[in-house]
Enzyme design. Structure first.
Site, PDB file in Angstrom:
ATOM      1  N   THR A 177       0.862  -1.176   0.000  1.00  0.00           N
ATOM      2  CA  THR A 177       0.000   0.000   0.000  1.00  0.00           C
ATOM      3  C   THR A 177       0.899   1.226   0.000  1.00  0.00           C
ATOM      4  O   THR A 177       1.998   1.181   0.529  1.00  0.00           O
ATOM      5  CB  THR A 177      -0.888   0.029   1.265  1.00  0.00           C
ATOM      6  OG1 THR A 177      -1.697  -1.151   1.305  1.00  0.00           O
ATOM      7  CG2 THR A 177      -1.803   1.251   1.284  1.00  0.00           C
ATOM      8  N   VAL A 206     -12.202  -5.862  -1.279  1.00  0.00           N
ATOM      9  CA  VAL A 206     -11.828  -4.495  -0.915  1.00  0.00           C
ATOM     10  C   VAL A 206     -11.142  -4.542   0.440  1.00  0.00           C
ATOM     11  O   VAL A 206     -11.660  -5.139   1.386  1.00  0.00           O
ATOM     12  CB  VAL A 206     -13.058  -3.567  -0.857  1.00  0.00           C
ATOM     13  CG1 VAL A 206     -12.653  -2.165  -0.403  1.00  0.00           C
ATOM     14  CG2 VAL A 206     -13.745  -3.509  -2.218  1.00  0.00           C
ATOM     15  N   THR A 228      -0.859   0.520   6.235  1.00  0.00           N
ATOM     16  CA  THR A 228      -0.493  -0.535   5.298  1.00  0.00           C
ATOM     17  C   THR A 228      -0.379  -1.853   6.046  1.00  0.00           C
ATOM     18  O   THR A 228       0.112  -1.882   7.184  1.00  0.00           O
ATOM     19  CB  THR A 228       0.835  -0.228   4.586  1.00  0.00           C
ATOM     20  OG1 THR A 228       1.148  -1.297   3.689  1.00  0.00           O
ATOM     21  CG2 THR A 228       1.980  -0.047   5.562  1.00  0.00           C
ATOM     22  N   GLY A 229      -0.826  -2.930   5.442  1.00  0.00           N
ATOM     23  CA  GLY A 229      -0.718  -4.215   6.105  1.00  0.00           C
ATOM     24  C   GLY A 229      -1.828  -5.163   5.737  1.00  0.00           C
ATOM     25  O   GLY A 229      -2.427  -5.060   4.660  1.00  0.00           O
TER      26      GLY A 229
END
Length: 318
Positions: A177, A206, A228-229
């Protein structure tokens, strides 16, 4: 990310990319620009860089397609916009901002989001614009394992198989991301996030990036955050908003709130990753529960700094 598979050339390439993205956004803020414009610019540049899993260079779904997600939030007004599952908008973060500024909605998905972006005059591309051979090879390897994998996991399969070309770092645990947060001279905060998702993900999946409060959040009273992750865990914990709530209701400072979420709440559920955050006083927090996280920061009048691993000594200053 493990140091064991990083070459000097790879290390330099990522630092160079981060520095090239930090400098224009820093200059924008130095000239009195808004936090919203700064995060939008930074994420657009990240979307154009094939080293990262957003825009050009996004990963493939199980159906060998691309489905991109993005979000933006203005901390001054709490306005937000997002798109999900798009594959023809060249820069998804611009579409997210258009949803925020030019519609009555927060989140548009799929064909409806693309039609709206086209109506707004945004640049549209063929879906193959996002494809790179490195990402296609990641999908081939992921299909062989019949699993959906995060960005670095997919590249690890390629690296271990001895595919040609330099794999980005140790590709065993990279989470794919991109995002940016900013505080401007007017005291306004903003956050933006963009992603191609997970290699071999089910079509229609999603993650947290376009979900306001999960992967993206900004509030002038507290902080701006981009995550992010492992997206499902960030969604289940409403991670970005949870940090702001801890600050607002419990009086926690940003660093303490962010570390509580990243180092305790997420790992308790098997969540891996990290986030970038800046609070209303300009204090930064960039915690992660992996060995490394691509990141950088820039203050007006100071040299930009980029880093990959946890120890400060490896940070690079232009």
């Amino acid at each position: 990310m493990s140091r064991s598979h990083i070459s000097a050339e790879q290390h330099a390439a990522y630092h160079a990319a981060l520095q090239a993205i930090l400098r224009p956004a820093q200059q924008l803020l130095a000239g009195g620009g808004s936090a919203l414009d700064a995060v939008s610019l930074a994420v657009e540049l990240l979307e154009d860089c094939p080293l990262f899993n957003a825009g050009h260079g996004a990963v493939f779904t199980h159906d060998e397609t691309h489905e991109l997600d993005a979000a933006v939030m203005d901390g001054a007004t709490l306005r937000a916009g997002a798109v999900a599952c798009v594959n023809r908008v060249r820069r998804p973060v611009r579409a997210a901002r258009a949803v925020m500024e030019r519609s009555a909605h927060v989140l548009l998905v799929g064909a409806g989001a693309e039609a709206f972006a086209e109506e707004c005059g945004l640049e549209m591309v063929s879906p193959d614009y996002f494809s790179t051979e490195a990402r296609r090879e990641q999908l081939r390897r992921a299909l062989a394992t019949d699993a959906a994998v995060l960005d670095h996991d997919g590249a690890a399969l390629v690296f271990r198989a001895g595919a040609s070309g330099a794999a980005p770092l140790d590709e065993g645990r990279k989470l794919g991301t991109v995002g940016a947060v900013a505080l401007d001279a007017q005291g306004n905060l903003a956050a933006a996030t963009s992603t191609g998702g997970m290699t071999n993900k089910r079509a229609g999946r999603v993650g947290d990036s376009p979900l306001i409060g999960a992967g993206t959040y900004a509030d002038n009273r507290t902080a701006a955050i981009s995550c992010t992750g492992t997206g499902e865990m960030f969604i289940r914990t409403a991670a970005a908003y949870d940090i702001c709530a801890r600050m607002a209701y419990a009086g926690m400072p940003l660093e303490a709130a962010a570390r509580e979420v990243v180092m305790k709440v997420l790992p308790a559920m098997g969540g891996r990753g990290g986030l970038i955050a800046v609070d209303a006083q300009g204090r930064l927090s960039l915690p992660f529960n992996t060995e490394g996280m691509y990141r950088g920061w820039a203050r007006v009048g100071e040299a930009p700094v980029s880093a990959i691993y946890a120890d400060a000594v490896e940070g690079f200053t232009a």
